[in-house]
Design a protein around this motif. Structure first.
Motif, PDB file in Angstrom:
ATOM      1  N   ILE A 135       0.837  -1.205   0.000  1.00 57.10           N
ATOM      2  CA  ILE A 135       0.000   0.000   0.000  1.00 57.10           C
ATOM      3  C   ILE A 135       0.870   1.253   0.000  1.00 57.10           C
ATOM      4  CG2 ILE A 135      -1.689   1.317   1.327  1.00 57.10           C
ATOM      5  CD1 ILE A 135      -2.804  -1.383   2.319  1.00 57.10           C
ATOM      6  N   TYR A 136       1.930   1.222   0.812  1.00 55.56           N
ATOM      7  CA  TYR A 136       2.838   2.374   0.854  1.00 55.56           C
ATOM      8  C   TYR A 136       3.505   2.592  -0.500  1.00 55.56           C
ATOM      9  CZ  TYR A 136       7.071   5.053   1.819  1.00 55.56           C
ATOM     10  OH  TYR A 136       8.081   5.987   1.769  1.00 55.56           O
ATOM     11  N   ALA A 137       3.958   1.494  -1.120  1.00 59.35           N
ATOM     12  CA  ALA A 137       4.667   1.599  -2.398  1.00 59.35           C
ATOM     13  C   ALA A 137       3.762   2.168  -3.485  1.00 59.35           C
ATOM     14  CB  ALA A 137       5.199   0.231  -2.820  1.00 59.35           C
ATOM     15  N   ILE A 138       2.525   1.669  -3.562  1.00 59.88           N
ATOM     16  CA  ILE A 138       1.632   2.140  -4.617  1.00 59.88           C
ATOM     17  C   ILE A 138       1.190   3.579  -4.363  1.00 59.88           C
ATOM     18  CG2 ILE A 138      -0.585   1.417  -3.670  1.00 59.88           C
ATOM     19  CD1 ILE A 138       0.633   0.964  -7.292  1.00 59.88           C
ATOM     20  N   ALA A 139       0.990   3.931  -3.087  1.00 64.86           N
ATOM     21  CA  ALA A 139       0.610   5.311  -2.759  1.00 64.86           C
ATOM     22  C   ALA A 139       1.754   6.272  -3.076  1.00 64.86           C
ATOM     23  CB  ALA A 139       0.217   5.410  -1.283  1.00 64.86           C
ATOM     24  N   ARG A 140       2.978   5.854  -2.736  1.00 65.89           N
ATOM     25  CA  ARG A 140       4.129   6.706  -3.011  1.00 65.89           C
ATOM     26  C   ARG A 140       4.358   6.870  -4.504  1.00 65.89           C
ATOM     27  NH1 ARG A 140      10.307   6.019  -0.604  1.00 65.89           N
ATOM     28  NH2 ARG A 140      11.304   7.395  -2.125  1.00 65.89           N
ATOM     29  N   SER A 141       4.241   5.767  -5.257  1.00 71.93           N
ATOM     30  CA  SER A 141       4.433   5.864  -6.698  1.00 71.93           C
ATOM     31  C   SER A 141       3.359   6.743  -7.336  1.00 71.93           C
ATOM     32  CB  SER A 141       4.415   4.467  -7.334  1.00 71.93           C
ATOM     33  OG  SER A 141       3.151   3.848  -7.172  1.00 71.93           O
ATOM     34  N   PHE A 142       2.125   6.622  -6.836  1.00 77.31           N
ATOM     35  CA  PHE A 142       1.031   7.451  -7.341  1.00 77.31           C
ATOM     36  C   PHE A 142       1.339   8.935  -7.119  1.00 77.31           C
ATOM     37  CE2 PHE A 142      -2.942   9.741  -6.815  1.00 77.31           C
ATOM     38  CZ  PHE A 142      -3.704   9.314  -7.904  1.00 77.31           C
ATOM     39  N   LEU A 143       1.774   9.260  -5.911  1.00 84.38           N
ATOM     40  CA  LEU A 143       2.072  10.654  -5.592  1.00 84.38           C
ATOM     41  C   LEU A 143       3.274  11.159  -6.394  1.00 84.38           C
ATOM     42  CD1 LEU A 143       1.602  13.175  -3.871  1.00 84.38           C
ATOM     43  CD2 LEU A 143       3.062  12.161  -2.107  1.00 84.38           C
ATOM     44  N   GLN A 144       4.323  10.345  -6.440  1.00 84.52           N
ATOM     45  CA  GLN A 144       5.539  10.770  -7.158  1.00 84.52           C
ATOM     46  C   GLN A 144       5.263  10.993  -8.636  1.00 84.52           C
ATOM     47  OE1 GLN A 144       8.890   8.416  -4.377  1.00 84.52           O
ATOM     48  NE2 GLN A 144       8.465   7.762  -6.458  1.00 84.52           N
ATOM     49  N   LEU A 145       4.585  10.053  -9.269  1.00 85.36           N
ATOM     50  CA  LEU A 145       4.320  10.184 -10.700  1.00 85.36           C
ATOM     51  C   LEU A 145       3.405  11.370 -10.992  1.00 85.36           C
ATOM     52  CD1 LEU A 145       3.890   6.428 -11.701  1.00 85.36           C
ATOM     53  CD2 LEU A 145       5.785   7.960 -12.293  1.00 85.36           C
ATOM     54  N   SER A 146       2.457  11.623 -10.103  1.00 86.99           N
ATOM     55  CA  SER A 146       1.563  12.762 -10.298  1.00 86.99           C
ATOM     56  C   SER A 146       2.334  14.070 -10.250  1.00 86.99           C
ATOM     57  CB  SER A 146       0.458  12.757  -9.238  1.00 86.99           C
ATOM     58  OG  SER A 146      -0.326  11.593  -9.330  1.00 86.99           O
ATOM     59  N   VAL A 147       3.203  14.197  -9.237  1.00 84.65           N
ATOM     60  CA  VAL A 147       4.005  15.419  -9.102  1.00 84.65           C
ATOM     61  C   VAL A 147       4.965  15.571 -10.277  1.00 84.65           C
ATOM     62  CG1 VAL A 147       5.742  16.595  -7.703  1.00 84.65           C
ATOM     63  CG2 VAL A 147       3.816  15.453  -6.597  1.00 84.65           C
ATOM     64  N   ILE A 148       5.656  14.473 -10.628  1.00 81.97           N
ATOM     65  CA  ILE A 148       6.610  14.517 -11.737  1.00 81.97           C
ATOM     66  C   ILE A 148       5.906  14.850 -13.041  1.00 81.97           C
ATOM     67  CG2 ILE A 148       8.134  13.094 -13.164  1.00 81.97           C
ATOM     68  CD1 ILE A 148       9.375  14.032 -10.571  1.00 81.97           C
ATOM     69  N   GLY A 149       4.678  14.354 -13.204  1.00 81.99           N
ATOM     70  CA  GLY A 149       3.936  14.658 -14.423  1.00 81.99           C
ATOM     71  C   GLY A 149       3.740  16.151 -14.617  1.00 81.99           C
ATOM     72  N   PHE A 150       3.360  16.855 -13.548  1.00 82.66           N
ATOM     73  CA  PHE A 150       3.165  18.309 -13.636  1.00 82.66           C
ATOM     74  C   PHE A 150       4.497  19.030 -13.837  1.00 82.66           C
ATOM     75  CE2 PHE A 150      -0.894  17.275 -11.571  1.00 82.66           C
ATOM     76  CZ  PHE A 150      -1.756  18.048 -12.340  1.00 82.66           C
ATOM     77  N   ILE A 151       5.544  18.529 -13.171  1.00 80.03           N
ATOM     78  CA  ILE A 151       6.859  19.159 -13.326  1.00 80.03           C
ATOM     79  C   ILE A 151       7.354  19.014 -14.764  1.00 80.03           C
ATOM     80  CG2 ILE A 151       9.283  19.038 -12.645  1.00 80.03           C
ATOM     81  CD1 ILE A 151       8.361  18.240  -9.861  1.00 80.03           C
ATOM     82  N   LEU A 152       7.228  17.800 -15.325  1.00 82.48           N
ATOM     83  CA  LEU A 152       7.673  17.580 -16.704  1.00 82.48           C
ATOM     84  C   LEU A 152       6.827  18.383 -17.689  1.00 82.48           C
ATOM     85  CD1 LEU A 152       8.445  13.749 -16.738  1.00 82.48           C
ATOM     86  CD2 LEU A 152      10.064  15.650 -16.684  1.00 82.48           C
ATOM     87  N   GLU A 153       5.550  18.515 -17.388  1.00 79.61           N
ATOM     88  CA  GLU A 153       4.679  19.323 -18.240  1.00 79.61           C
ATOM     89  C   GLU A 153       5.207  20.751 -18.332  1.00 79.61           C
ATOM     90  OE1 GLU A 153       1.270  19.931 -20.666  1.00 79.61           O
ATOM     91  OE2 GLU A 153       2.095  18.077 -19.816  1.00 79.61           O
ATOM     92  N   PHE A 154       5.708  21.258 -17.209  1.00 82.80           N
ATOM     93  CA  PHE A 154       6.293  22.598 -17.187  1.00 82.80           C
ATOM     94  C   PHE A 154       7.646  22.634 -17.899  1.00 82.80           C
ATOM     95  CE2 PHE A 154       9.419  25.325 -15.028  1.00 82.80           C
ATOM     96  CZ  PHE A 154       8.886  26.576 -15.334  1.00 82.80           C
ATOM     97  N   ILE A 155       8.511  21.656 -17.584  1.00 82.68           N
ATOM     98  CA  ILE A 155       9.864  21.654 -18.147  1.00 82.68           C
ATOM     99  C   ILE A 155       9.839  21.494 -19.658  1.00 82.68           C
ATOM    100  CG2 ILE A 155      12.042  20.373 -18.230  1.00 82.68           C
ATOM    101  CD1 ILE A 155      11.716  19.754 -15.291  1.00 82.68           C
ATOM    102  N   PHE A 156       8.957  20.642 -20.175  1.00 83.93           N
ATOM    103  CA  PHE A 156       8.918  20.379 -21.610  1.00 83.93           C
ATOM    104  C   PHE A 156       8.555  21.627 -22.417  1.00 83.93           C
ATOM    105  CE2 PHE A 156       8.006  15.529 -21.300  1.00 83.93           C
ATOM    106  CZ  PHE A 156       9.290  15.359 -20.832  1.00 83.93           C
ATOM    107  N   LYS A 157       7.936  22.585 -21.763  1.00 81.21           N
ATOM    108  CA  LYS A 157       7.564  23.815 -22.458  1.00 81.21           C
ATOM    109  C   LYS A 157       8.673  24.870 -22.424  1.00 81.21           C
ATOM    110  CE  LYS A 157       2.627  23.201 -21.563  1.00 81.21           C
ATOM    111  NZ  LYS A 157       1.411  23.744 -20.905  1.00 81.21           N
ATOM    112  N   GLN A 158       9.741  24.577 -21.688  1.00 83.50           N
ATOM    113  CA  GLN A 158      10.843  25.521 -21.570  1.00 83.50           C
ATOM    114  C   GLN A 158      11.871  25.274 -22.675  1.00 83.50           C
ATOM    115  OE1 GLN A 158      10.140  27.767 -19.161  1.00 83.50           O
ATOM    116  NE2 GLN A 158       8.380  26.427 -18.872  1.00 83.50           N
TER     117      GLN A 158
END
Length: 277
Positions: free
Chosen positions: A55-78
């Protein structure tokens, strides 16, 4: 006045739209949690005591990927390449820390892993840029760098842990070689080779069976994106070559960086490295 008002409104509207699209797109990933629930139930029935970790692993991966997704969305536009370097350095730092935790008994394991991963992947990335395989943009370079760093992290961590464990089991042999006049490098040559072979074996096996058992990530992404399978294969061959090279460079460098810490200034085995758990 209208410009002052509509500017923030447009930004807010854009963020709201991006968030609503993200929320709608997460329905299927959330539905896929049913599989995890089944795995948790099976772990409970079999008394594996892995339910909390799952449960911890899947919750952490969910949170990490969600945050990274928004960060990459920003970086890819730079358009500034500094974002590529910042993302790359961040990945190397995290990879070095993770590999260092695996090799926790190796002195300065995190720093050694980080330096090995950085050098091994950096020169590979430079060669990748020189060959102009990909456009030099965050959208292309960051994912490829992530694959190389991740691969190098796994191999480096295994190399350091295995080398320390093997030397611990062969202390008598190493000490005998040192007593007969061998240098620390000569006395540890066989354990080093063994550690490298074991660490690199999965990478080599993966290269041997690529396409026969699984389709690698780069190739799969291109095919799903509409590219020709032949074009995807050509690109995947290049990526596989660089992955193998980066992993090999990083693992070999880690042995050169770590073995001096296994010995004292008088070229004797450092007892606290091998006798302390």
């Amino acid at each position: 006045m209208m410009q002052l008002i509509t500017g923030p409104l447009l930004v807010t509207s854009g963020l709201g739209s991006a968030w609503s699209d993200y929320a709608a797109g997460m329905l299927k990933p959330l539905a896929a949690l049913v599989i995890v629930l089944v795995a948790v139930i099976m772990s409970f029935i079999q008394k594996l005591d892995l339910e909390k970790e799952m449960i911890y692993a899947i919750a952490r991966s969910f949170l990490q990927l969600s945050v990274i997704g928004f960060i990459l969305e920003f970086i890819f536009k730079q358009k500034n390449l500094i974002w590529i370097m910042l993302a790359y350095i961040f990945m190397v730092v995290v990879a070095g820390y993770t590999a260092g935790k695996r090799a926790k008994h190796v002195p300065y394991g995190g720093y050694i892993s980080g330096a090995s991963i950085f050098l091994g992947t950096f020169f590979t990335m430079v060669f990748l840029v020189v060959l102009n395989v990909f456009p030099i943009t965050p959208r292309y370079i960051i994912p490829v760098a992530g694959m190389m760093v991740g691969n190098a992290m796994t191999v480096t961590g295994v190399t350091l842990k295995r080398l320390r464990d093997d030397l611990r089991l062969q202390i008598s042999m190493v000490e005998t070689a040192l007593a007969l006049g061998a240098t620390p490098r000569q006395a540890t040559l066989k354990p080093i080779k063994k550690a490298l072979v074991i660490a690199l074996s999965p990478v080599l096996d993966n290269a041997k069976t690529v396409g026969l058992i699984t389709l690698p990530g780069a190739m799969t992404g291109l095919i799903m994106g509409g590219a020709s399978p032949l074009e995807a294969i050509q690109l995947q061959i290049v990526v596989m070559n660089f992955l193998l090279g980066a992993a090999t460079f990083s693992s070999i460098l880690s042995t050169y960086f770590c073995w001096p810490f296994f010995f004292t200034k008088t070229q004797q085995l450092e007892s606290k490295v091998f006798y302390e758990d």
